[in-house]
Design an enzyme around this catalytic site. Structure first.
Site, mmCIF file in Angstrom:
data_model
loop_
_atom_site.group_PDB
_atom_site.id
_atom_site.type_symbol
_atom_site.label_atom_id
_atom_site.label_comp_id
_atom_site.label_asym_id
_atom_site.label_seq_id
_atom_site.Cartn_x
_atom_site.Cartn_y
_atom_site.Cartn_z
ATOM 1 N N ARG A 261 76.129 -15.003 116.186
ATOM 2 C CA ARG A 261 75.006 -15.487 115.390
ATOM 3 C C ARG A 261 73.998 -14.370 115.154
ATOM 4 O O ARG A 261 73.684 -13.617 116.078
ATOM 5 C CB ARG A 261 74.314 -16.652 116.103
ATOM 6 N N ARG A 276 69.575 -15.611 124.391
ATOM 7 C CA ARG A 276 69.804 -15.587 122.943
ATOM 8 C C ARG A 276 70.433 -14.260 122.526
ATOM 9 O O ARG A 276 69.740 -13.301 122.240
ATOM 10 C CB ARG A 276 68.465 -15.794 122.217
ATOM 11 N N GLU A 348 67.847 -25.555 126.851
ATOM 12 C CA GLU A 348 69.072 -26.099 126.262
ATOM 13 C C GLU A 348 70.305 -25.324 126.713
ATOM 14 O O GLU A 348 70.352 -24.101 126.654
ATOM 15 C CB GLU A 348 68.967 -26.030 124.732
ATOM 16 N N SER A 351 74.632 -29.101 123.395
ATOM 17 C CA SER A 351 74.123 -29.951 122.343
ATOM 18 C C SER A 351 75.297 -30.752 121.817
ATOM 19 O O SER A 351 76.288 -30.178 121.388
ATOM 20 C CB SER A 351 73.546 -29.041 121.248
ATOM 21 N N ARG A 388 74.506 -19.058 129.221
ATOM 22 C CA ARG A 388 73.381 -19.836 129.735
ATOM 23 C C ARG A 388 73.721 -20.500 131.068
ATOM 24 O O ARG A 388 72.849 -20.718 131.912
ATOM 25 C CB ARG A 388 72.941 -20.872 128.703
#
Length: 414
Positions: A261, A276, A348, A351, A388
């Site tokens: 990403r 991130r 988070e 999801s 994460r």
RNA sequence: GGGUCACUGGCAGAGUGGUCGAUUGCACCGGUCUUGAAAACCGGCGAGGGUUAUACCUCCCAAGGUUCAAAUCCUUGGUGGCCCGCCA
């Protein structure tokens, strides 16, 4: 892609639902009129086309009977000119409608709470109690460097910022986590897949990343391929343009991939550490279900991800996203947020979303039931984001001396 | 990367310019028969749009083109087989 017919049949209600997702009244009006323009353009084109087909058949008949086709040819030639004009009009109308509808988000479920941003998300429940420390817990980047697990500088040297290198016990832990997650998911009935990490434009349109989110994707220019931002893209598109037997559903899949990403628009956020990154590992769950099954499978997927965290001993909470925080394609989403003692907050880590028929409509994923073709429901969820999870393990299981206790569940994978 | 041949409904496989959205077989679904099943026989059976339902339009890998008319001819692209070259 939403169903335009909803606007045609039930304008007020559909418009209200879309406005919950911040679609402007103006855009909704444009969508409705674009659809009406297309419908009438189609009607004129097809009417003339029918006439032309009729004349063409006569042509063959006349030839056979030895009759003159001169007059017929004059009429047919004249029609052809009009026909081409009408076709052009129709194509323009199609493009105009597409340009609008491809950028319209999914309609949220009616019970999704209203809200501007994550502040309005609703906590469902907490699982496991956050640990207490007799010392000040450190943040993961400090622990990672101290233990020699992650080298942030050399990652930048190889690529650019937001890339890192994992080594030694960190690399082994990463591999163990992936295997643990895949096995866990497989035991819950999700079949394992290994899929391409580069996909074409069509696949990304099928799941809704394109055309709207082009800036978030890495692209291989000369090949017209994109690096996947999530395994949801290849896994969901496996069944693109297929008609499945309803008895084959639900199809429950899991797969490990790297994800890529650009993180455009997140400048300055989470620049430190591995929360991130441009490239990260993730084990994904994807399901293709009948319209009746999707709610139950959604719950299964949430439970799978939550139980996975519990099996690792990681405290977390489940949160229902409000309309403002909901992703483009999701009708409903539950986020799983893991406790990070170093940051003293929940972050988070997974999801889970039900897109209902939003992706299936674009990707043409259908199933046959009583002779009819019905759009499937598609669902996706992470279980889990590997980086994460490593962050969470480091922060939750850190000792005063900075060492880290590996969860028992992972021992056999190391 | 070069050459060559191919690409038709779930599968196999006809169809080489007009009445073809497409012969046939298998598979599948329904029926007759049977205690039940099989076999046999009868019927149905691709997709998208559109309509209350019909009409009607579109789709024979994709996009263009030739023609009054294209599954059929031409061009480009994709994919697959085989041959050659190269490479983990």
């Amino acid at each position: 892609m939403i169903d335009v017919k909803l606007l045609q049949k039930n304008f007020d209600e559909t418009a209200r639902a879309l406005m919950r997702k911040k679609v402007s009244a103006e855009t909704i009006g444009e969508l409705k009129s674009a659809n009406e323009i297309l419908k009438s353009a189609k009607l004129s084109y097809e009417t003339l086309q029918a006439k032309q087909n009729e004349l063409s058949k006569l042509f063959g008949q006349y030839k056979k009977e030895g009759k003159s086709t001169d007059d017929l040819k004059i009429e047919v030639d004249a029609n052809k000119i009009t026909l081409n004009e009408l076709l052009e009009t129709q194509r323009n109308a199609e493009e105009a409608l597409d340009a609008i509808i491809m950028r319209i988000p999914n309609i949220p479920d009616t019970d999704v709470p209203d809200g501007e941003d994550e502040e309005s998300n609703v906590e469902l429940r907490k699982v496991l109690t956050p640990p207490t420390f007799s010392f000040t817990p450190k943040e993961h980047w400090e622990l990672a460097e101290q233990n020699g697990w992650i080298d942030f500088e050399r990652g930048v040297k190889l690529a650019k910022s937001r890339f890192s290198v994992v080594s030694g016990m960190g690399a082994r832990l990463e591999r163990a986590l992936i295997n643990f997650m895949l096995d866990f998911n497989r035991e819950r009935g999700f079949q394992e897949f290994s899929v391409p990490m580069l996909v074409n434009r069509h696949a990304l349109e099928g799941t809704g990343q394109l055309p709207k989110f082009e800036d978030d994707l890495f692209k291989v220019e000369e090949e017209e391929l994109y690096l996947i931002p999530t395994a949801e893209v290849p896994l969901t598109n496996l069944y693109q343009d297929e008609i499945l037997a309803s008895t084959d559903l639900p199809i429950k899949m899991t797969g490990y991939t790297s994800c890529f990403r650009k993180e455009a628009g997140s400048g300055g956020r989470d620049v430190r550490g591995m929360i991130r990154q441009h490239q990260f590992h993730k084990v994904e769950l994807v399901a293709i279900t009948t319209q009746e099954q999707s709610d139950a499978v959604f719950d299964e997927m949430v439970a799978c991800a939550s139980d996975l965290l519990s099996a690792l001993g990681l405290p977390h909470r489940l949160v229902t996203l409000c309309t403002g925080d909901l992703g483009f394609g999701a009708a409903r989403t539950v986020d799983l947020e893991v406790w990070l003692p170093g940051q003293n907050t929940y972050r988070e880590i997974s999801s889970v979303s039900n897109t209902r028929d939003f992706q299936a409509r674009r990707a043409k994923i259908r199933y046959k039931e009583e002779g009819k073709n019905i759009l499937a429901h598609t669902l996706n969820g992470s279980s889990l984001a590997v980086g994460r999870t490593m962050v969470a393990i480091m922060e939750n299981f850190q000792q005063e001396d900075g060492s880290i206790v590996i969860p028992a569940a992972l021992q056999k994978y190391l």
